[in-house]
Enzyme design. Structure first.
Site, PDB file in Angstrom:
ATOM      1  N   ARG A  51      11.760  -6.131   0.651  1.00  0.00           N
ATOM      2  CA  ARG A  51      10.298  -5.975   0.683  1.00  0.00           C
ATOM      3  C   ARG A  51       9.636  -7.037  -0.182  1.00  0.00           C
ATOM      4  O   ARG A  51       8.580  -7.570   0.156  1.00  0.00           O
ATOM      5  CB  ARG A  51       9.906  -4.567   0.232  1.00  0.00           C
ATOM      6  CG  ARG A  51       8.454  -4.263   0.488  1.00  0.00           C
ATOM      7  CD  ARG A  51       8.132  -2.801   0.305  1.00  0.00           C
ATOM      8  NE  ARG A  51       8.322  -2.359  -1.070  1.00  0.00           N
ATOM      9  CZ  ARG A  51       8.086  -1.134  -1.506  1.00  0.00           C
ATOM     10  NH1 ARG A  51       7.666  -0.218  -0.656  1.00  0.00           N
ATOM     11  NH2 ARG A  51       8.275  -0.801  -2.758  1.00  0.00           N
ATOM     12  N   LYS A 104       3.366  -5.483  -0.902  1.00  0.00           N
ATOM     13  CA  LYS A 104       3.118  -4.902  -2.229  1.00  0.00           C
ATOM     14  C   LYS A 104       2.628  -5.996  -3.183  1.00  0.00           C
ATOM     15  O   LYS A 104       3.301  -6.370  -4.152  1.00  0.00           O
ATOM     16  CB  LYS A 104       4.398  -4.227  -2.741  1.00  0.00           C
ATOM     17  CG  LYS A 104       4.109  -3.095  -3.709  1.00  0.00           C
ATOM     18  CD  LYS A 104       5.306  -2.198  -3.877  1.00  0.00           C
ATOM     19  CE  LYS A 104       5.115  -1.193  -4.979  1.00  0.00           C
ATOM     20  NZ  LYS A 104       4.017  -0.242  -4.754  1.00  0.00           N
ATOM     21  N   GLU A 106      -3.334   5.609   3.677  1.00  0.00           N
ATOM     22  CA  GLU A 106      -2.467   6.039   2.581  1.00  0.00           C
ATOM     23  C   GLU A 106      -3.299   6.387   1.364  1.00  0.00           C
ATOM     24  O   GLU A 106      -4.520   6.147   1.326  1.00  0.00           O
ATOM     25  CB  GLU A 106      -1.431   4.965   2.255  1.00  0.00           C
ATOM     26  CG  GLU A 106      -1.996   3.669   1.722  1.00  0.00           C
ATOM     27  CD  GLU A 106      -0.896   2.640   1.439  1.00  0.00           C
ATOM     28  OE1 GLU A 106      -0.315   2.122   2.412  1.00  0.00           O
ATOM     29  OE2 GLU A 106      -0.646   2.364   0.261  1.00  0.00           O
TER      30      GLU A 106
HETATM   31  C1  COI Z   1       5.499   2.961  -7.076  1.00  0.00           C
HETATM   32  O1  COI Z   1       5.465   4.070  -6.542  1.00  0.00           O
HETATM   33  O2  COI Z   1       6.560   2.535  -7.556  1.00  0.00           O
HETATM   34  C2  COI Z   1       4.334   2.108  -7.150  1.00  0.00           C
HETATM   35  O3  COI Z   1       4.505   0.928  -7.258  1.00  0.00           O
HETATM   36  C3  COI Z   1       2.974   2.680  -7.148  1.00  0.00           C
HETATM   37  C4  COI Z   1       2.261   2.318  -8.409  1.00  0.00           C
HETATM   38  C5  COI Z   1       0.802   2.459  -8.214  1.00  0.00           C
HETATM   39  C6  COI Z   1       2.718   3.157  -9.565  1.00  0.00           C
END
Ligand code: COI
Length: 378
Positions: free
Chosen positions: A122, A224, A260
């Site tokens: 990813r 991401k 989401e």
């Molecule tokens: C995760 O769930 O690891 C994330 O990156 C979300 C983040 C906003 C804490």
């Protein structure tokens, strides 16, 4: 020796193993940095009261590379601040992607991580979208393992949370005209964490956001990147100020289909069927999302990835969220305009509970890993 010299000595001589001949050196450095001299245990930590926050640990992994993807050898360094140019690409133009992973300690003291290659892939996809080079899968996974092992004492006792792992890839080279940065830093830091939402694993209250959107077709919602997260803070803060746990986003075109939550994916259960918004470029391809789909199917559930309207969601029997940080978190209520729907009278739904247990027992090494998802660190 001064702290500066010790830090520099550690970064030049650092080894990825906190065993064998380097242990003395690491003890000396840890002592001098006012950390405990015992690299294997931690005394006096209240593991029961960790929320989801940063607790500085011992080491972070740092690796630098150029735009062409030529990476230098990575190193473990004492956890600490970075020094970057004021014109670093990440500071000026938001060139950055990150990952979230967790390490768990088993009852017999083994350390496990979950599907690390998925995170590596990813990050590679996200980096491509953000015009950045990324470490290859083996380098990524190896670095994660080394970082967790170097911080092993910070992996909470079994059943008391996890060590959150944050791989980060940022443009650190200076750039003023809009272009990819000339230098990149891949780093990994870790922090012991408990549950993400206040109140532990209890059902959360979501507010549907009808004005602001998280992502649009052709944008970066499906990767991401760090730049997807600051824009959701405003709506999240407003929702929290009104007593909600988080915000649920709708699609940017029709303002009708569920996308989401700020920090996680969403699922609904109606009868015997589980549905979740399909991945069409605006939704984060969650690794917990993917794992829950696979787990649910293996348990006989029909799972559909398709457009899910907000009306359907409001009519569901059960709703839950998934993500590395949130794991599987039931949704207690959703508010859309003036319409507030409560699920299961605010109690944890049966399917959410079943899938939470199926996932976490696997991640913690309690149940049989039929999928070959769990990696033991040695
Ligand atoms: C995760 O769930 O690891 C994330 O990156 C979300 C983040 C906003 C804490």
């Amino acid at each position: 020796m001064t702290e500066e010299r010790l830090r520099s000595s550690l970064s030049h001589n650092s080894t990825y193993h906190v065993r064998g001949s380097k242990v003395q050196q690491l003890h000396a450095v840890a002592d001098a940095l006012n950390q405990t001299s015992d690299l294997d245990t931690l005394e006096g930590i209240d593991w029961d009261n960790f929320g989801f926050g940063l607790r500085p640990t011992d080491f972070m992994f740092v690796m630098k590379g150029d735009l062409e993807g030529n990476w230098q050898k990575g190193q473990l360094r004492p956890f600490g601040n970075l020094e970057v140019s004021p014109s670093a690409g990440v500071l000026n133009y938001g060139q950055g992607v990150f990952e979230g992973m967790k390490a768990y300690r088993t009852a017999d003291d083994r350390i496990l991580i979950f599907r690390p290659e998925e995170n590596a892939m990813r990050m590679i996809n996200g980096a491509e979208r953000m015009s950045m080079p990324a470490p290859d899968v083996d380098t990524f996974v190896d670095a994660v393992k080394k970082t967790v092992l170097a911080n092993k004492r910070w992996v909470p006792p079994t059943g008391k949370g996890s060590l959150y792992i944050r791989p980060l890839l940022i443009g650190t080279g200076p750039i003023l005209g809009l272009a990819p940065a000339p230098e990149y830093t891949f780093l990994i830091y870790v922090s012991p964490v408990g549950t993400y939402f206040k109140g532990g694993l209890s059902p959360i209250d979501l507010k549907v956001e009808t004005y602001f959107h998280r992502a649009a077709p052709g944008g970066t919602g499906g990767v991401k990147t760090i730049s997807n997260y600051a824009p959701v803070l405003k709506t999240q803060l407003m929702a929290k100020g009104n007593g909600y746990s988080d915000v649920l986003y709708l699609d940017a075109i029709e303002n009708k289909y569920v996308e989401e939550v700020s920090s996680c994916n969403i699922f609904m259960v109606k009868g015997k069927v589980i549905s979740t918004p399909e991945l069409a470029g605006t939704i984060l391809p969650g690794i917990t999302r993917k794992s829950i789909i696979q787990l649910a199917r293996s348990r006989g559930y029909e799972v559909n990835e398709r457009p899910v309207s907000v009306d359907e969601l409001l009519a569901a029997d059960e709703v839950f969220c998934t993500g590395t940080a949130v794991v599987v978190n039931p949704v207690g209520s959703i508010t859309h305009g003036t319409n507030r729907v409560q699920y299961n009278n605010g109690a944890v739904g049966r399917v959410s509970q079943e899938l939470y247990e199926a996932l976490t027992t696997l991640q913690m090494g309690v149940s049989k890993d039929e999928f070959d998802w769990v990696v033991e660190l040695v």
